[in-house]
Design an enzyme around this catalytic site. Structure first.
Site, PDB file in Angstrom:
ATOM      1  N   HIS A  80       7.809 -18.461 -14.217  1.00 38.27           N
ATOM      2  CA  HIS A  80       8.316 -18.739 -12.690  1.00 38.27           C
ATOM      3  C   HIS A  80       9.763 -17.816 -12.699  1.00 38.27           C
ATOM      4  O   HIS A  80      10.824 -18.581 -12.803  1.00 38.27           O
ATOM      5  CB  HIS A  80       8.417 -19.976 -12.154  1.00 38.27           C
ATOM      6  CG  HIS A  80       7.065 -20.711 -12.294  1.00 38.27           C
ATOM      7  ND1 HIS A  80       6.429 -21.004 -13.596  1.00 38.27           N
ATOM      8  CD2 HIS A  80       6.260 -20.977 -11.383  1.00 38.27           C
ATOM      9  CE1 HIS A  80       5.139 -21.557 -13.409  1.00 38.27           C
ATOM     10  NE2 HIS A  80       5.054 -21.709 -11.832  1.00 38.27           N
ATOM     11  N   ASP A 106      -0.134 -15.879 -11.020  1.00 34.18           N
ATOM     12  CA  ASP A 106       0.300 -17.187 -11.266  1.00 34.18           C
ATOM     13  C   ASP A 106       0.798 -17.411 -12.672  1.00 34.18           C
ATOM     14  O   ASP A 106      -0.016 -17.197 -13.383  1.00 34.18           O
ATOM     15  CB  ASP A 106      -1.127 -17.820 -10.902  1.00 34.18           C
ATOM     16  CG  ASP A 106      -0.846 -19.334 -11.244  1.00 34.18           C
ATOM     17  OD1 ASP A 106       0.111 -19.678 -11.680  1.00 34.18           O
ATOM     18  OD2 ASP A 106      -1.855 -20.073 -10.774  1.00 34.18           O
ATOM     19  N   GLY A 107       2.073 -17.663 -12.828  1.00 37.15           N
ATOM     20  CA  GLY A 107       2.297 -17.917 -14.318  1.00 37.15           C
ATOM     21  C   GLY A 107       1.812 -18.914 -15.092  1.00 37.15           C
ATOM     22  O   GLY A 107       1.524 -18.886 -16.183  1.00 37.15           O
ATOM     23  N   GLU A 165       5.756 -13.866 -11.024  1.00 40.40           N
ATOM     24  CA  GLU A 165       6.427 -14.295 -10.002  1.00 40.40           C
ATOM     25  C   GLU A 165       5.259 -14.194  -8.828  1.00 40.40           C
ATOM     26  O   GLU A 165       4.911 -13.198  -8.372  1.00 40.40           O
ATOM     27  CB  GLU A 165       7.839 -13.540  -9.238  1.00 40.40           C
ATOM     28  CG  GLU A 165       8.295 -14.103  -8.000  1.00 40.40           C
ATOM     29  CD  GLU A 165       8.656 -15.554  -7.973  1.00 40.40           C
ATOM     30  OE1 GLU A 165       9.171 -16.271  -8.620  1.00 40.40           O
ATOM     31  OE2 GLU A 165       7.933 -15.924  -6.850  1.00 40.40           O
ATOM     32  N   SER A 211      17.166 -16.173 -14.366  1.00 35.91           N
ATOM     33  CA  SER A 211      16.608 -16.361 -15.742  1.00 35.91           C
ATOM     34  C   SER A 211      16.253 -14.942 -16.213  1.00 35.91           C
ATOM     35  O   SER A 211      16.415 -14.535 -17.251  1.00 35.91           O
ATOM     36  CB  SER A 211      15.621 -17.310 -16.090  1.00 35.91           C
ATOM     37  OG  SER A 211      14.624 -17.244 -15.044  1.00 35.91           O
ATOM     38  N   ASP A 240       9.744 -22.527 -15.422  1.00 40.81           N
ATOM     39  CA  ASP A 240      10.682 -23.354 -14.553  1.00 40.81           C
ATOM     40  C   ASP A 240      10.002 -23.140 -13.048  1.00 40.81           C
ATOM     41  O   ASP A 240      10.619 -22.489 -12.083  1.00 40.81           O
ATOM     42  CB  ASP A 240      11.824 -22.401 -14.563  1.00 40.81           C
ATOM     43  CG  ASP A 240      12.950 -22.786 -13.512  1.00 40.81           C
ATOM     44  OD1 ASP A 240      12.970 -24.000 -13.207  1.00 40.81           O
ATOM     45  OD2 ASP A 240      13.731 -21.823 -13.164  1.00 40.81           O
ATOM     46  N   HIS A 272      20.459 -22.702 -17.604  1.00 41.29           N
ATOM     47  CA  HIS A 272      20.900 -21.391 -17.965  1.00 41.29           C
ATOM     48  C   HIS A 272      21.713 -21.689 -19.544  1.00 41.29           C
ATOM     49  O   HIS A 272      21.494 -20.837 -20.146  1.00 41.29           O
ATOM     50  CB  HIS A 272      21.414 -20.505 -17.043  1.00 41.29           C
ATOM     51  CG  HIS A 272      20.365 -20.258 -15.984  1.00 41.29           C
ATOM     52  ND1 HIS A 272      20.943 -20.106 -14.541  1.00 41.29           N
ATOM     53  CD2 HIS A 272      19.010 -19.966 -16.057  1.00 41.29           C
ATOM     54  CE1 HIS A 272      19.688 -19.608 -13.881  1.00 41.29           C
ATOM     55  NE2 HIS A 272      18.837 -19.934 -14.589  1.00 41.29           N
TER      56      HIS A 272
HETATM   57  N1  SAM Z   1      13.461 -19.112 -13.372  1.00 37.43           N
HETATM   58  C1  SAM Z   1      14.258 -18.690 -12.161  1.00 37.43           C
HETATM   59  C2  SAM Z   1      15.726 -18.827 -12.737  1.00 37.43           C
HETATM   60  O1  SAM Z   1      16.317 -19.645 -13.459  1.00 37.43           O
HETATM   61  O2  SAM Z   1      16.439 -17.852 -12.121  1.00 37.43           O
HETATM   62  C3  SAM Z   1      14.121 -19.754 -11.011  1.00 37.43           C
HETATM   63  C4  SAM Z   1      12.714 -19.897 -10.818  1.00 37.43           C
HETATM   64  S1  SAM Z   1      12.347 -20.762  -9.287  1.00 37.43           S
HETATM   65  C5  SAM Z   1      12.872 -22.498  -9.627  1.00 37.43           C
HETATM   66  C6  SAM Z   1      10.661 -20.803  -9.004  1.00 37.43           C
HETATM   67  C7  SAM Z   1      10.008 -19.573  -8.828  1.00 37.43           C
HETATM   68  O3  SAM Z   1       8.493 -19.682  -9.056  1.00 37.43           O
HETATM   69  C8  SAM Z   1      10.182 -19.207  -7.206  1.00 37.43           C
HETATM   70  O4  SAM Z   1      10.609 -18.048  -7.171  1.00 37.43           O
HETATM   71  C9  SAM Z   1       8.536 -19.362  -6.904  1.00 37.43           C
HETATM   72  O5  SAM Z   1       8.198 -18.393  -5.734  1.00 37.43           O
HETATM   73  C10 SAM Z   1       7.669 -18.975  -7.790  1.00 37.43           C
HETATM   74  N2  SAM Z   1       6.216 -19.461  -8.199  1.00 37.43           N
HETATM   75  C11 SAM Z   1       6.005 -20.640  -7.309  1.00 37.43           C
HETATM   76  N3  SAM Z   1       4.590 -20.933  -7.944  1.00 37.43           N
HETATM   77  C12 SAM Z   1       4.389 -20.024  -8.849  1.00 37.43           C
HETATM   78  C13 SAM Z   1       3.119 -19.633  -9.597  1.00 37.43           C
HETATM   79  N4  SAM Z   1       2.254 -20.376  -9.664  1.00 37.43           N
HETATM   80  N5  SAM Z   1       3.469 -18.499 -10.646  1.00 37.43           N
HETATM   81  C14 SAM Z   1       4.556 -17.756 -10.636  1.00 37.43           C
HETATM   82  N6  SAM Z   1       5.581 -17.907  -9.664  1.00 37.43           N
HETATM   83  C15 SAM Z   1       5.666 -19.074  -8.984  1.00 37.43           C
END
Ligand code: SAM
Length: 306
Positions: A42, A159-160, A131, A111, A180, A19
């Site tokens: 993500h 899916d990101g 997400e 984020s 992330d 961050h």
């Molecule tokens: N970026 C956030 C932050 O800094 O506050 C934290 C994100 S966390 C590390 C990762 C997130 O990605 C989780 O909430 C998880 O559910 C999600 N996730 C997992 N696989 C994913 C995908 N293929 N596409 C999108 N989101 C996904």
């Protein structure tokens, strides 16, 4: 799959690195008025309670954001003249504090909320949040709805890694992509590298920021190497920064049981970073490493190339 919940980890030392870097990158990118597209592949739930069950169970913020706050308050009390906090670290602390009232530290912005805060007042910018976790996507949508941000923010339960493709290149030709993932699946490392290869081909001048854990697993060591090779091959400048707060070695507790150390270190890899980022992170991470160190194992590195 999907056992990862960022609520357990919010405000930990990895979030401090991620961050602080994200804020420094966006501060620079928002100096220009031209419309900016930000993609958070993500996104997580958006907002977290540091006094809630998840955070209290793991206590990770106590060794990250909360430790920084405490250590800096103590340093300011002891030092004559007053100790200086690095401006980028102060910017991060102030931004998190602005989600709380008074001196309480109950809420930690993820984020999506950090990005939204930095885009405020810039009506032509767009923020796309991916997400996939059903519960976190629902919480994220509800949290974002409270912002009344209109067309500025779109939440996509997709899916990101795949979803990003359809938005590149963006019409304004200015974009930041934050990638992330939770790295819950070993395949995430390869998917990050594949997504980045595809994205840089589609839109070479975008700024890309990847966070990854530094853990004893070959894929985790390979990822920054792959990203370096990608950036060099495409002739793009890059920055790689790491923050280490403890040893990765297994320990033993008082009863002689093996204790896993938890996450000892993490890194961010930025393609097309702002030219100011190296100096900013060198100062900020040097101070963060000192304040967050557990035992002797601490350190930071900021390397650039391209
Ligand atoms: N970026 C956030 C932050 O800094 O506050 C934290 C994100 S966390 C590390 C990762 C997130 O990605 C989780 O909430 C998880 O559910 C999600 N996730 C997992 N696989 C994913 C995908 N293929 N596409 C999108 N989101 C996904």
């Amino acid at each position: 799959m999907f056992s990862y919940r960022h609520a357990f980890h919010a405000g930990n030392h990895a979030d401090v690195l991620k961050h602080t870097t994200l804020i420094a990158v966006l501060r620079h990118m928002t100096q220009k008025d031209t419309a900016l597209n930000v993609f958070d592949t993500h996104a997580g739930a958006g907002l977290y309670r540091l006094d809630g069950d998840y955070a209290q169970t793991s206590g990770e913020a106590a060794n990250g954001y909360l430790l920084l706050v405490d250590a800096l308050a103590k340093a300011a009390g002891n030092a004559k003249p007053k100790a200086e906090t690095h401006p980028a670290l102060q910017d991060y602390l102030d931004l998190v504090a602005s989600f709380n009232t008074g001196a309480s530290h109950k809420v930690y912005p993820g984020s999506p909320f950090i990005i939204h805060r930095l885009l405020q007042g810039r009506d032509r910018d767009r923020l796309k949040l991916f997400e996939l976790h059903p519960t976190d996507a629902k919480t994220l949508s509800a949290n974002i709805a409270q912002l009344d941000a209109g067309r500025l923010i779109t939440v996509l339960r997709e899916d990101g890694f795949e979803g990003l493709k359809k938005f590149l290149p963006p019409p304004s030709r200015r974009a930041l992509v934050l990638c992330d993932p939770s790295y819950e699946l070993k395949s995430d490392y390869g998917r990050v590298a594949d997504m980045m290869t595809d994205a840089v081909k589609r839109f070479a001048t975008g700024t890309y920021m990847v966070w990854y854990p530094i853990i004893p697993r070959p894929e985790a060591h390979d990822l920054p190497r792959k990203l370096k090779t990608l950036a060099n091959r495409e002739g793009r400048p890059w920055l790689h920064a790491t923050l280490t707060v403890k040893s990765s070695k297994l320990g033993t507790d008082d009863a002689g049981e093996v204790v896993r150390p938890g996450l000892p270190a993490s890194g961010v890899f930025v393609i097309n970073p702002p030219h100011t980022l190296k100096a900013t992170l060198t100062g900020a991470l040097s101070q963060a490493a000192d304040l967050l160190a557990q035992a002797k194992n601490k350190g930071f590195e900021v390397e650039t190339g391209g």
